[in-house]
Design an enzyme around this catalytic site. Sequence first.
Site, mmCIF file in Angstrom:
data_model
loop_
_atom_site.group_PDB
_atom_site.id
_atom_site.type_symbol
_atom_site.label_atom_id
_atom_site.label_comp_id
_atom_site.label_asym_id
_atom_site.label_seq_id
_atom_site.Cartn_x
_atom_site.Cartn_y
_atom_site.Cartn_z
ATOM 1 N N HIS A 182 -4.608 4.111 -3.246
ATOM 2 C CA HIS A 182 -3.326 4.898 -3.546
ATOM 3 C C HIS A 182 -3.471 3.715 -5.185
ATOM 4 O O HIS A 182 -3.984 2.757 -5.556
ATOM 5 C CB HIS A 182 -2.186 3.933 -3.412
ATOM 6 C CG HIS A 182 -2.258 4.509 -2.236
ATOM 7 N ND1 HIS A 182 -2.321 4.570 -0.476
ATOM 8 C CD2 HIS A 182 -2.374 6.217 -1.875
ATOM 9 C CE1 HIS A 182 -2.219 5.954 -0.092
ATOM 10 N NE2 HIS A 182 -2.300 7.030 -0.211
ATOM 11 N N ALA A 183 -3.148 3.959 -6.224
ATOM 12 C CA ALA A 183 -2.836 3.608 -7.713
ATOM 13 C C ALA A 183 -2.006 2.728 -7.853
ATOM 14 O O ALA A 183 -3.003 1.220 -8.690
ATOM 15 C CB ALA A 183 -2.539 4.600 -8.673
ATOM 16 N N ARG A 184 -1.210 2.345 -7.161
ATOM 17 C CA ARG A 184 -0.295 1.108 -7.646
ATOM 18 C C ARG A 184 -0.801 -0.294 -7.212
ATOM 19 O O ARG A 184 0.377 -0.893 -7.160
ATOM 20 C CB ARG A 184 1.353 1.774 -7.651
ATOM 21 C CG ARG A 184 1.344 1.822 -6.118
ATOM 22 C CD ARG A 184 2.750 2.890 -6.219
ATOM 23 N NE ARG A 184 3.160 3.182 -5.080
ATOM 24 C CZ ARG A 184 4.535 3.668 -4.429
ATOM 25 N NH1 ARG A 184 4.897 4.371 -5.295
ATOM 26 N NH2 ARG A 184 4.356 4.292 -2.958
ATOM 27 N N GLU A 185 -1.671 0.213 -5.765
ATOM 28 C CA GLU A 185 -1.735 -1.210 -4.844
ATOM 29 C C GLU A 185 -2.720 -2.223 -5.271
ATOM 30 O O GLU A 185 -3.795 -1.994 -4.706
ATOM 31 C CB GLU A 185 -1.891 -0.469 -3.559
ATOM 32 C CG GLU A 185 -0.699 -0.117 -2.481
ATOM 33 C CD GLU A 185 -1.245 1.573 -1.698
ATOM 34 O OE1 GLU A 185 -2.781 0.799 -0.800
ATOM 35 O OE2 GLU A 185 -0.700 2.301 -1.088
ATOM 36 N N ARG A 240 1.313 6.294 -7.219
ATOM 37 C CA ARG A 240 0.555 6.703 -6.077
ATOM 38 C C ARG A 240 -0.991 6.980 -5.843
ATOM 39 O O ARG A 240 -1.807 7.189 -5.371
ATOM 40 C CB ARG A 240 1.381 6.386 -4.999
ATOM 41 C CG ARG A 240 0.826 6.983 -3.708
ATOM 42 C CD ARG A 240 1.717 6.876 -2.734
ATOM 43 N NE ARG A 240 1.216 7.567 -1.240
ATOM 44 C CZ ARG A 240 1.492 7.088 -0.028
ATOM 45 N NH1 ARG A 240 1.796 5.728 -0.079
ATOM 46 N NH2 ARG A 240 0.501 7.999 1.068
ATOM 47 N N ARG A 258 -3.850 11.822 2.302
ATOM 48 C CA ARG A 258 -3.195 12.703 3.020
ATOM 49 C C ARG A 258 -4.485 14.041 2.656
ATOM 50 O O ARG A 258 -4.306 15.075 3.655
ATOM 51 C CB ARG A 258 -1.768 13.251 2.670
ATOM 52 C CG ARG A 258 -0.801 12.100 3.160
ATOM 53 C CD ARG A 258 -0.408 11.929 4.057
ATOM 54 N NE ARG A 258 0.475 10.496 4.998
ATOM 55 C CZ ARG A 258 0.412 9.537 4.270
ATOM 56 N NH1 ARG A 258 -0.484 8.394 3.950
ATOM 57 N NH2 ARG A 258 1.511 9.011 4.685
ATOM 58 N N HIS A 310 -5.110 -0.936 1.733
ATOM 59 C CA HIS A 310 -3.680 -0.665 1.240
ATOM 60 C C HIS A 310 -3.057 -2.191 0.710
ATOM 61 O O HIS A 310 -3.935 -3.060 0.783
ATOM 62 C CB HIS A 310 -3.682 0.268 1.939
ATOM 63 C CG HIS A 310 -3.503 1.569 1.761
ATOM 64 N ND1 HIS A 310 -3.696 2.698 1.825
ATOM 65 C CD2 HIS A 310 -5.113 1.932 2.670
ATOM 66 C CE1 HIS A 310 -4.109 4.012 1.900
ATOM 67 N NE2 HIS A 310 -5.425 3.354 2.320
ATOM 68 N N SER A 311 -2.237 -1.817 -0.019
ATOM 69 C CA SER A 311 -1.371 -2.557 -0.006
ATOM 70 C C SER A 311 0.407 -2.208 -0.072
ATOM 71 O O SER A 311 0.656 -0.479 -0.193
ATOM 72 C CB SER A 311 -0.767 -3.973 -0.937
ATOM 73 O OG SER A 311 -0.236 -3.323 -2.265
ATOM 74 N N TYR A 312 1.731 -2.809 0.298
ATOM 75 C CA TYR A 312 1.253 -4.129 1.017
ATOM 76 C C TYR A 312 2.953 -3.865 2.036
ATOM 77 O O TYR A 312 3.045 -2.323 2.534
ATOM 78 C CB TYR A 312 2.429 -4.720 0.166
ATOM 79 C CG TYR A 312 3.854 -4.105 0.041
ATOM 80 C CD1 TYR A 312 5.173 -4.266 0.499
ATOM 81 C CD2 TYR A 312 3.954 -3.390 -1.110
ATOM 82 C CE1 TYR A 312 6.031 -3.828 0.124
ATOM 83 C CE2 TYR A 312 5.523 -2.449 -1.299
ATOM 84 C CZ TYR A 312 6.989 -3.158 -1.266
ATOM 85 O OH TYR A 312 7.575 -2.529 -1.101
ATOM 86 N N GLU A 384 -2.954 -2.905 5.671
ATOM 87 C CA GLU A 384 -1.989 -3.601 4.244
ATOM 88 C C GLU A 384 -1.936 -4.841 3.698
ATOM 89 O O GLU A 384 -1.341 -5.173 5.405
ATOM 90 C CB GLU A 384 -0.685 -2.862 5.167
ATOM 91 C CG GLU A 384 -0.743 -1.404 5.649
ATOM 92 C CD GLU A 384 -0.585 -0.676 3.848
ATOM 93 O OE1 GLU A 384 -0.230 -0.612 3.067
ATOM 94 O OE2 GLU A 384 -0.155 0.831 4.535
HETATM 95 N N1 ARG Z 1 0.702 3.414 3.921
HETATM 96 C C1 ARG Z 1 -0.666 3.798 4.523
HETATM 97 C C2 ARG Z 1 -0.502 5.986 4.317
HETATM 98 O O1 ARG Z 1 0.717 5.775 4.236
HETATM 99 C C3 ARG Z 1 -0.922 3.763 6.015
HETATM 100 C C4 ARG Z 1 -2.414 4.442 6.162
HETATM 101 C C5 ARG Z 1 -2.321 3.997 8.051
HETATM 102 N N2 ARG Z 1 -3.485 5.385 8.017
HETATM 103 C C6 ARG Z 1 -3.329 6.786 8.085
HETATM 104 N N3 ARG Z 1 -4.063 7.642 8.686
HETATM 105 N N4 ARG Z 1 -2.390 7.246 7.674
HETATM 106 O O2 ARG Z 1 -1.006 6.374 3.661
HETATM 107 ZN ZN ZN Z 2 -1.187 2.882 0.619
#
Ligand code: ARG
Ligand code: ZN
Length: 422
Positions: A182-185, A240, A258, A310-312, A384
């Site tokens: 994710h770009a903003r993290e 993101r 996703r 990732h964050s946060y 995270e």
């Molecule tokens: N904040 C992450 C997301 O939304 C959570 C990642 C947790 N793992 C997952 N497979 N979604 O992508």
């Molecule tokens: Zn993320």
Amino acid sequence: MRPLLLLAVLICFHCILRKCFCTSEQDKVLFIIAATQEQVSLLQNISSHNETVLWQPASPSLIAVKTPVHLYVRSSSVTRVTELLRAHRFSFRVMLENTQNLIQEQIRNDTTDPKSGGMTYERYHSLEDIYHLVNITSQEHPDMTKLILIGSSFEKNPLYVLKLSGRRGPVDKAMWMDCGIHAREWISPAFCLWFIKFALTFYNQNPDITTMLDEMDIYILPIMNPDGYKYTWTTNRMWRKNRSVREDSSCVGVDLNRNFDANWCTTGASSNPCSNIYCGQYPESEPEVHAVTKFLRSHKDSVKLYFSIHSYSQMLLFPYSYTHEEIPNHAELYELVQEAAIKIRRHYKNQYRYGSGAKTIYLAPGGSDDWAYDQGITYSFTFELQDLGQYGFLLPPNLISSACNEAFAAVKTIALRVIEKL
Ligand code: ARG
Ligand code: ZN
């Protein structure tokens, strides 16, 4: 006429000063709680306006009753949004005032000037600088590293994996870690760079690090979403997704977390290209995701341990995120993240929550950790990192080292345990 002119000059001067020094003209982050289902709908409406960007949760559809919402509001909309929230009797407060100052702080001093040596890893780096750093690191440690090009992004930026190995000879086990999905993290790629530096520096000095490198090859992808990351430096700090475009929509980008083939695009993802959790046209449609899955598939026999950074929100997560069902080795992974979280609490005085993704945050299908798990990498984790929202994505550079130290402790704890088990 004269006094009027003077007044105009004064007002103008006042405005310029305010723009530079005051926080009143800046974008803000609001902490909001929806008390009822009606307020949830209202907030979903408000946050769908383009002058706001959701920090937490990632998409309006994920807003829930009595769950904190962190909403980034552009300066032009601050008055309107706060008026709306007040009118509808929301419980809310300003979480972050001086966002422009924080952004300035995050992009300051970005050089890879060798003279500033020790400070390199306590700063954020532009995409170009990340490539440069990874490159010189591989040249400085030819005996312990190998630079591997695993593919390229939508905009044809290279995806480089740095392979770290100990000097004791070939091994058949490996660990993978990716950063910057994710770009903003921004703390995420900063951590991958920090990890590389730390591991190479303390190999043969710190016994734990020596064991890690001697027992496993470590594949590190410091920046999985280069196009999005670049965009956060040049155009929109709150971006993101990646930057892929499609003919039938004016909205840009797919949420790479996703887009994996793991219960793809079910509840918790969106098929709307304009959504921040857009799953893409089909699983692995995105070149960044395809490059990673192709590499991991071809290294299936050796890779036993997977981390995605990732964050946060300070969480240590494991599969599944695509279903509430428990994985067969749920108890084992739960013990591992628990031990890591206890270490962080004891040594760094910071609280991390832990558990399976679906139970700890929300259903989120198509994620990399779940995909890796279903490929047979039964030790699979998503971290995270800092913080809990005080600065969110705008974590100041002086907190990079604390965020990285505790994350390193967690990776190390789990990696050493997994080595014992294998
Ligand atoms: N904040 C992450 C997301 O939304 C959570 C990642 C947790 N793992 C997952 N497979 N979604 O992508
Ligand atoms: Zn993320």
